[in-house]
Structures are given as structure tokens and as C-alpha cells.
Design a protein around this motif. Sequence first.
Motif, mmCIF file in Angstrom:
data_model
loop_
_atom_site.group_PDB
_atom_site.id
_atom_site.type_symbol
_atom_site.label_atom_id
_atom_site.label_comp_id
_atom_site.label_asym_id
_atom_site.label_seq_id
_atom_site.Cartn_x
_atom_site.Cartn_y
_atom_site.Cartn_z
ATOM 1 N N ALA A 1 -26.393 -37.553 -24.785
ATOM 2 C CA ALA A 1 -26.523 -37.381 -23.337
ATOM 3 C C ALA A 1 -27.905 -37.836 -22.866
ATOM 4 O O ALA A 1 -28.036 -38.499 -21.827
ATOM 5 N N LYS A 2 -28.929 -37.486 -23.625
ATOM 6 C CA LYS A 2 -30.279 -37.911 -23.255
ATOM 7 C C LYS A 2 -30.407 -39.424 -23.315
ATOM 8 O O LYS A 2 -31.068 -40.039 -22.464
ATOM 9 N N ALA A 3 -29.767 -40.035 -24.319
ATOM 10 C CA ALA A 3 -29.813 -41.490 -24.440
ATOM 11 C C ALA A 3 -29.157 -42.174 -23.250
ATOM 12 O O ALA A 3 -29.537 -43.285 -22.859
ATOM 13 N N LEU A 4 -28.183 -41.514 -22.639
ATOM 14 C CA LEU A 4 -27.509 -42.052 -21.455
ATOM 15 C C LEU A 4 -28.322 -41.809 -20.186
ATOM 16 O O LEU A 4 -27.925 -42.250 -19.095
ATOM 17 N N GLY A 5 -29.432 -41.094 -20.314
ATOM 18 C CA GLY A 5 -30.281 -40.848 -19.165
ATOM 19 C C GLY A 5 -29.954 -39.582 -18.404
ATOM 20 O O GLY A 5 -30.385 -39.413 -17.253
ATOM 21 N N ALA A 6 -29.188 -38.678 -19.011
ATOM 22 C CA ALA A 6 -28.819 -37.446 -18.322
ATOM 23 C C ALA A 6 -30.067 -36.615 -18.022
ATOM 24 O O ALA A 6 -30.919 -36.422 -18.888
ATOM 25 N N MET A 7 -30.172 -36.128 -16.797
ATOM 26 C CA MET A 7 -31.316 -35.314 -16.377
ATOM 27 C C MET A 7 -31.148 -33.898 -16.905
ATOM 28 O O MET A 7 -30.044 -33.342 -16.874
ATOM 29 N N ALA A 8 -32.251 -33.313 -17.361
ATOM 30 C CA ALA A 8 -32.236 -31.931 -17.857
ATOM 31 C C ALA A 8 -33.350 -31.161 -17.182
ATOM 32 O O ALA A 8 -34.371 -31.728 -16.786
ATOM 33 N N MET A 9 -33.169 -29.862 -17.038
ATOM 34 C CA MET A 9 -34.179 -29.004 -16.425
ATOM 35 C C MET A 9 -35.258 -28.647 -17.444
ATOM 36 O O MET A 9 -34.952 -28.269 -18.565
ATOM 37 N N PHE A 10 -36.543 -28.773 -17.045
ATOM 38 C CA PHE A 10 -37.638 -28.334 -17.901
ATOM 39 C C PHE A 10 -37.481 -26.849 -18.205
ATOM 40 O O PHE A 10 -37.165 -26.046 -17.345
ATOM 41 N N GLY A 11 -37.711 -26.488 -19.472
ATOM 42 C CA GLY A 11 -37.695 -25.086 -19.850
ATOM 43 C C GLY A 11 -36.336 -24.562 -20.240
ATOM 44 O O GLY A 11 -36.230 -23.471 -20.781
ATOM 45 N N GLU A 12 -35.277 -25.310 -19.932
ATOM 46 C CA GLU A 12 -33.945 -24.852 -20.293
ATOM 47 C C GLU A 12 -33.685 -25.149 -21.771
ATOM 48 O O GLU A 12 -34.094 -26.185 -22.296
ATOM 49 N N LYS A 13 -33.004 -24.229 -22.416
ATOM 50 C CA LYS A 13 -32.629 -24.426 -23.808
ATOM 51 C C LYS A 13 -31.191 -24.934 -23.846
ATOM 52 O O LYS A 13 -30.292 -24.306 -23.297
ATOM 53 N N TYR A 14 -30.983 -26.089 -24.470
ATOM 54 C CA TYR A 14 -29.661 -26.687 -24.503
ATOM 55 C C TYR A 14 -29.103 -26.634 -25.924
ATOM 56 O O TYR A 14 -29.840 -26.836 -26.902
ATOM 57 N N PRO A 15 -27.806 -26.378 -26.059
ATOM 58 C CA PRO A 15 -27.193 -26.353 -27.381
ATOM 59 C C PRO A 15 -27.036 -27.774 -27.917
ATOM 60 O O PRO A 15 -27.231 -28.753 -27.192
ATOM 61 N N PRO A 16 -26.662 -27.903 -29.196
ATOM 62 C CA PRO A 16 -26.495 -29.247 -29.761
ATOM 63 C C PRO A 16 -25.435 -30.071 -29.035
ATOM 64 O O PRO A 16 -25.540 -31.291 -28.954
ATOM 65 N N VAL A 17 -24.395 -29.406 -28.510
ATOM 66 C CA VAL A 17 -23.360 -30.092 -27.730
ATOM 67 C C VAL A 17 -23.468 -29.613 -26.290
ATOM 68 O O VAL A 17 -23.493 -28.409 -26.027
ATOM 69 N N VAL A 18 -23.557 -30.555 -25.349
ATOM 70 C CA VAL A 18 -23.804 -30.211 -23.955
ATOM 71 C C VAL A 18 -22.710 -30.776 -23.056
ATOM 72 O O VAL A 18 -21.902 -31.613 -23.462
ATOM 73 N N ARG A 19 -22.697 -30.297 -21.813
ATOM 74 C CA ARG A 19 -21.753 -30.772 -20.798
ATOM 75 C C ARG A 19 -22.513 -31.669 -19.829
ATOM 76 O O ARG A 19 -23.479 -31.238 -19.202
ATOM 77 N N MET A 20 -22.090 -32.912 -19.718
ATOM 78 C CA MET A 20 -22.737 -33.857 -18.815
ATOM 79 C C MET A 20 -21.829 -34.119 -17.622
ATOM 80 O O MET A 20 -20.668 -34.492 -17.772
ATOM 81 N N VAL A 21 -22.369 -33.901 -16.415
ATOM 82 C CA VAL A 21 -21.631 -34.150 -15.178
ATOM 83 C C VAL A 21 -22.119 -35.466 -14.598
ATOM 84 O O VAL A 21 -23.320 -35.701 -14.482
ATOM 85 N N GLU A 22 -21.170 -36.318 -14.228
ATOM 86 C CA GLU A 22 -21.500 -37.684 -13.832
ATOM 87 C C GLU A 22 -20.861 -38.040 -12.496
ATOM 88 O O GLU A 22 -19.701 -37.716 -12.230
ATOM 89 N N LEU A 23 -21.632 -38.717 -11.632
ATOM 90 C CA LEU A 23 -21.144 -39.270 -10.373
ATOM 91 C C LEU A 23 -21.537 -40.738 -10.326
ATOM 92 O O LEU A 23 -22.729 -41.059 -10.456
ATOM 93 N N ALA A 24 -20.589 -41.598 -10.172
ATOM 94 C CA ALA A 24 -20.868 -43.040 -10.068
ATOM 95 C C ALA A 24 -21.687 -43.544 -11.246
ATOM 96 O O ALA A 24 -22.669 -44.266 -11.085
ATOM 97 N N GLY A 25 -21.279 -43.180 -12.444
ATOM 98 C CA GLY A 25 -21.949 -43.666 -13.644
ATOM 99 C C GLY A 25 -23.391 -43.235 -13.708
ATOM 100 O O GLY A 25 -23.710 -42.052 -13.533
ATOM 101 N N PRO A 26 -24.317 -44.182 -13.930
ATOM 102 C CA PRO A 26 -25.724 -43.814 -14.122
ATOM 103 C C PRO A 26 -26.417 -43.324 -12.853
ATOM 104 O O PRO A 26 -27.542 -42.834 -12.918
ATOM 105 N N TRP A 27 -25.757 -43.451 -11.677
ATOM 106 C CA TRP A 27 -26.419 -43.012 -10.438
ATOM 107 C C TRP A 27 -26.764 -41.525 -10.499
ATOM 108 O O TRP A 27 -27.818 -41.104 -10.061
ATOM 109 N N SER A 28 -25.873 -40.719 -11.063
ATOM 110 C CA SER A 28 -26.155 -39.285 -11.221
ATOM 111 C C SER A 28 -25.539 -38.785 -12.508
ATOM 112 O O SER A 28 -24.317 -38.668 -12.624
ATOM 113 N N ARG A 29 -26.417 -38.512 -13.482
ATOM 114 C CA ARG A 29 -25.990 -37.917 -14.750
ATOM 115 C C ARG A 29 -26.899 -36.718 -15.023
ATOM 116 O O ARG A 29 -28.110 -36.867 -15.167
ATOM 117 N N GLU A 30 -26.291 -35.545 -15.090
ATOM 118 C CA GLU A 30 -27.082 -34.338 -15.313
ATOM 119 C C GLU A 30 -26.394 -33.435 -16.321
ATOM 120 O O GLU A 30 -25.163 -33.348 -16.355
#
Length: 883
Positions: free
Chosen positions: A641-670
Amino acid sequence: MKTSDIRSRFIDFFAKHGHAVVPSASLLYNDPTLLFVNAGMVPFKPYFLGDEAAPYKRAVSAQKCVRTLDIDEVGKTTRHGTFFQMLGNFAFADYFKAEAISFAWELVTGAEADGGLGFDPELVWVTALKGDQETIDLWQRVGIPRERIQERGLKDNYWHMGVPGPGGPCSEIYIDRGPAFGADGGPEADEDRFLEIWNLVFQQEELSSVRAKDDFDVLRPLPSRNIDTGAGLERIALLKQGVANMYEIDEVYPVIGKASELSGRRYGADPTDDVRFRVVADHVRSSLMLMTDGVTPGNEARGYVLRRLLRRVIRAMRLLGVTQPVLGELLPVSRDLMRASYPEIDQSWERVIASATAEEETFRRTLQSGTAMFDTAVGAMRAGDTAVLPGDKAFQLHDTFGFPIDLTMEMAAEAGLSVDRAKFDELMREQKDRARADAKAKKGGATSHEAYRSLRDAGEVPFLGYTDLDLATKVRGIVVDGRLVDRAPDGSTVELVLEETPFYAESGGQDADRGLIAGDGFSLQVIDVQRPVPGLVVHRVEVLGEVPVGATVDARVDGVARHASSQAHTATHIVHAALRELVGPTATQAGSYNKPGYLRFDFAATHGLSTQLKSEIEARANQAIIDNFQVTAQQMPLEEAKALGAMAMFGEKYPPVVRMVELAGPWSRELCGGTHVGSTAEIGVLNLLSESSIGSGVRRVEALVSTDAFAKFAAERALVTELTDTLRVQPDQLVGRIERLLTQLKDAEKQIAALNTEKLLSGAAALAEQAIDVAGVRFLGLEVPGVAGGELRTLALDLRERLGSAAGVVALVGGAEKPMAIVATNDAARGLGLRAGQLISLACSALGGKGGGKDDLAQGGGTDASAAPAALAAVRQALEPRG
């Protein structure tokens, strides 16, 4: 040996021995008891506490940490630094003392050619908890003679978190630096000569009560024994690089070099300057790492710590003789030193340097304000024939303006004065004691999670609400006041855990779902949903009837409210993407909140948005809604997900497998666990309400969506209609008509002001006759209610002239909605050292405000109009005999 090489050797050694390599967590770890990650074990805390099952049996990490409790000691000793890197190996119900000791000995004394750290075994000393014969025997077994193993008490060799939880004896590793650094006799004799580099903690007990470092109660043995170690990377580096302290290692010293270049002073030439150089080097690196992880300078919590670090850098450079801006010169040096280990520095650099530069500009202005207050205090001291600046004034300079005590002392010395340092230190101690008590209260106030953990042990509670809003399930447990109960009576409010749930628990800025849980003979109104421990969803419910544990229920989410929340959450992603597109990649998320019909989004920025840019952002967001982008969510590995450019919140702890929400491809990936609409057109419309500052370097936008946005637009249309009807113009003529009315109003106000001024001046002669003599100075202090702005200024100047050539001071307090004060002095008064800029500060302080200006004329304001007599009295008192 370079610091980066030491880090690699440590990681590689334990990876070779079956340890999972865990990247450093953000310094802004999601833990309510911590401002920052302050130890290498913090990211593993849920595993040690049993809140989560560890995903691996063994782990190794190089964790970035910040500790600021002893910030005033930085630069004075070899042991105090605010930012440091903790190397650690961890075992969860796997190996224990024997293996941990064997691993440590092998790495510490192993040959450099074989990947070890290469310390001479003859220089290694260790400590053990007094009476821990097992640990002593194990160290002797690997080769340390008994005379280099020292036993110490609980205060030194027992580890716990300061709150109920895991604990256990520990064993520390020291390196003898030689007789040049202190007395012989091991760590017990001198911890400067014998430098601790590694602490091995043997977690084996659960503590029920902790009163002090060496005063606690043991509840029982832990279900499993764990290993938690921490090795100081910087301490190892200073030993391997043969330097005197941690400020001179390869990742820090070049900042000292740059500071030396800027100041023209040589490091090593003067002990006082050396402390300042070391403060600069330490704090620049700490500030860089904090800002990289999303902290911005501010007045509270994390922001205040960062602000203090940056200002201490500026202050130290000032004491080194550098008065021009310095952060733009120093931070790039630290960036180049740290970027290899932390590539995220480059990604955040533009935002970091903009934030730092803005803070430096702010502090330079603050220095001017503080200097004015200092000058006023000095004037009052001379008037009172004293040469000692009171400690409370020095503390006020520190607490209000960020003046460190040594800066105040330097300024006082330049004025031929001294400072009541003892009183200042007393006030500082009181402030620190309050801070420590607050931190202890926060730790002690943590709710016991034992009931939650018991319910979690039965398995994770699956959240099925992405697809199901109505679900048949069972009641797993009921919690009242932190205790498990068998049933909840009619009329009570309890916490309820289901076997699975459709209810979304508050997180990611999204409000919790509301709805109903119904069963045979009872119904439960869901008023809140939380996740007190990972994997457990807890519903706060109001009970109608009586509900027992094990009851079959129908859990129904309020679908209308859920859809409205989803609209707002998806709109939040759209606003984020629009900001990054139009403002730039530095507009990173600093927080968000959304609920049905409303959203707010906080982002990093040093300047506000123009009216034009706000309109463009709103238009871009609505265009994304019109374009009807599909909103997709998919599970994937975090790194992918990070390699795809998904935005993450500073300070948040993420598990090894995450949920990525996408709008219009790379325009919004979080990375996002929230609920969303199926396509952007479901949002309807977005109305951007406002944009404002919520702190240094952080801006906030607020918006309405869907029917709430339509309602806002309708209300604004109704207002326009009412105005056009009242003014009898077409909508497109409304602005022009209002502008003409405002022009006419301003012209009328000017005419009235001129008449008022003429009236005031006609009576100025009579007012001037009210002047009194105060210690040889003609003083005229008057309240003139309703007189403000230019009128008050004109009156003050006229009255000053009427006082003649003798020393004269005029002080007026007027104002319209809020009190306004003005002070004017003539040449003779200024010859006596009476300056308007200093006197106005005294007046405005009494009014509850601030003021400033030149020596001959100064003005300001306040909030308390009833204090006008006190303001005038303060100016008069300053004219009393000056010795």
C-alpha cells in the motif's frame, strides 16, 4: 565504525538468529500515557500486556525515541540527549535469560570482521538484581569473571512501566572507558567511566500496584516469560568512534561544525560555548525527527516540546553570537546525516523546513516583545534602586516569552544587573513537579482492561458492518464499572460485547454508529461504540428490559445515519486529495473528524488559503463528486500500500495487512478502516464553510455535505434575497450597493470624528490644568470614555504640548468597545529615563492586555475597562522617586 554500520550489525545479527525485523514506529505512537515513543519496547507494549497476540515469537528493531524530562541537562553530560535510537531484541514466550545473555555477549564481544561490535571482553562489566544468582551464573558461564559482575537493588536493576503491568529483573552491560574518564570500581563507582550500553529485561511478573521505582506489589507470575532489551545506539557509537560524548558522533557532530562556522567560535575552546554547541546539535536533530513525524510547533503537548527545542537552538546560537536566522542553515546538515536511515525525511522536507522557518520568524518577533518587557522590568528596578531582577520576572520571561534563564541572565549582565536565580529555580521546580504529577495522574488514571482482555481471549469480534447493517448474533459479555456481570437490569447503561457486530466503532475521525440491539423481552439503544483493546468492539447501551449474557439478539445499525457518516468520510478523502493537488504535497493530514452532514480536516500549512484558493478547492471537490468516481476498498500488505502511495496518518499503528480506500486511482489513496459510499455522486454536494488556523503550522477546513450543504446554500440564498429586497437591487448589483453604503458610512464617521476631535481640543486647556506634580514630573492621567483611535492619539499629543518644556507625561485611557490606552512623554521626561514604550506596558498589563511603541508615544489595549484607574495609577507609580 559509523553509526549506520552499528545499526546494521545489530539488526543483521538478530535477523540471522530468527528475529523478525520490525521497522521503527513513528515517534507519535498512539498511547495516551506518552507524548512520544520514549523506549524501544513501546511499540511492543500491547504484546507484553497481553492486549494483542504477538505476530512473531522474536523481533528486532532500531526504534527512534524522544525523552525531554531532563532537557535542561542536554549538553552538560554524556548521558542526556533528547533524540536517541534504541536497538532492541524481543522474545514473546520464546527464549529467556540464557539465550538473551548469550546473544548479547556474542554480539558485544564478537569480532568486527565477523559482524560483531568488537569490544574487548576485558572491558565489559555487567550488573544484576541483588540475589539474582541465576543471572550471575549465566554471565560467568559466557566468560565474565565474578568481580566484574555487580549486584544492585530494585531501583537500578528491576524494570517496570511505572503502572500495573509486566515487570522483571534486568541486567545491564557496561564498557570501561578507562582511568581518564573517572574512578575505578565498576558502575557502582562511576557511571561516566563505566558507560551503560545495553539493558536486558527479563519480564516474568505481573505487578498489581506501583508506588515508586523500587516500591510495588507483585500480583502473580506472567503467563509467559518475555525478553525486552534496549541498547543505546549513540552510546555504542561514541565508544566505537573514540569520541568523548554522544554529540561528537558522525550523525551529530557536523551540526556542531556548521554552528561553529556560523558563529566564528571554535568547539573545544570554551566549556560554556561547548555546552551551547552540543545543545544545538542535539535539538536540531530532535526537531528534525519530530517534524518529520508530523509535529508542528505549538503551545500545547507535543507542539510545545518541539517549540521549546527549536527556540533553545535559536537561543543557543544567539549566545554564540549569531543573531541572523539559523534553522535554514542547520536543519539541512542534520537532514543529510539522517536521511539514509530514515528516507521519510526527504518526503517531508519541504513541510519541515517551512514549519521551522515560520517558527523562527515567530520567535524573533517574540524576542522583541520579551525584550520590551525586560526593559520595563529593568526600568522599574532602577526606579526602586535595586540591582537584582526578581525571580518571578525571570520565570515570566521564560514561561510567557520562551526566554531561557541564561538568555535573561546574559541580558541582565549587559545592563549591569543580576537575577534572583534561586527564586527562578524554585518556580521551575514547582512547574516540573506539577508536570510530573499530571503525567503520573494520566498513567494512574488508565482504566483497567482486565475485563476487556477476558472477553477478547474468546476471540476477535469481527466487524461485518461494511456489508451488513442488520445482523443476528449473541451477547458475549456485559461490563459494568470495569467488571464482568451476568446480566444488565432494566434502566441501566452498560457496555456490551457481541460475538460479531455491524456497528462501526469510533476511529479514524469517524463517529461511532448508532442503532438498536433487540432480543426476547429487551431492547438496547446503542449510544456509543469503542475498541478499548484491539480486536474487541464494545457497545455502550441503554437497557430497556433485562438482558442476560448469551442472549440471541438482532443488531441493527441506523442506516440513514450510517450513510450520512459515509458521505462525510468519503468527502474528507476528497478534500484531502483536492488540498494536495492545489496546495501541494506538504498539505498532509494532521487530524480529521466527520459525522452525518459535517466534516473538518486539519492539514500542515504555514500560511492560510486565499479566498480564490478556497473557491478552487471547493470547486475541485464538487467536480470529483460530479465525476462519480467509484470508491473501492481492498486489503493488501502494508508495504504494498505504501509503495502505491497510500497516505497514512502520523502516529497511527498499522497491522501488516491494511485496508486501502481509493478514489480515481492514484488521485486519492488512503489507509482507512472507515465506512464510505459506493461512488462519489452519492455525496451530492460539498459546501466549504471555513478555513482557519488551529495552531502554528496547522490549518483547518470545515465543510458541510449532502442535505446539510443544500440547507446551507438555501439559507444563504434566502439571505441574499432579503438583502436585495431591502436595498431594492438585483443580486448582481448587491455588492456594489453595499460598497457604496459602506463608503458613505465611513465618510460620515470621519466627519463625526473630526467634530469630536474639534470638541475635545477646545477643552484641552482645561484638561491640561489637571496635571499634578509627581517627583518633579508633570503627570496628566485621564479617563476619556468613548474616545479611541486617532482622536485619542491627537488629544494625547495636544495635551503633551500644553504641559510645556518641563518633564511631562500624559496617560489616557479611553476606548469604545474595549479599553485603549496611550502614553506620551516629552523630551525632558525622556531625559529622566521615562519612556512611553515601557510605561504603556504597565498600563496595559493592568487592563489585561499588551501595548508598545516608541519612547515618545506608545499605545495599546486590554479587556478590562473597569481597570482604567489602576492603569493610570501604574503609570503614576513608575514616576515616583527613582533613586
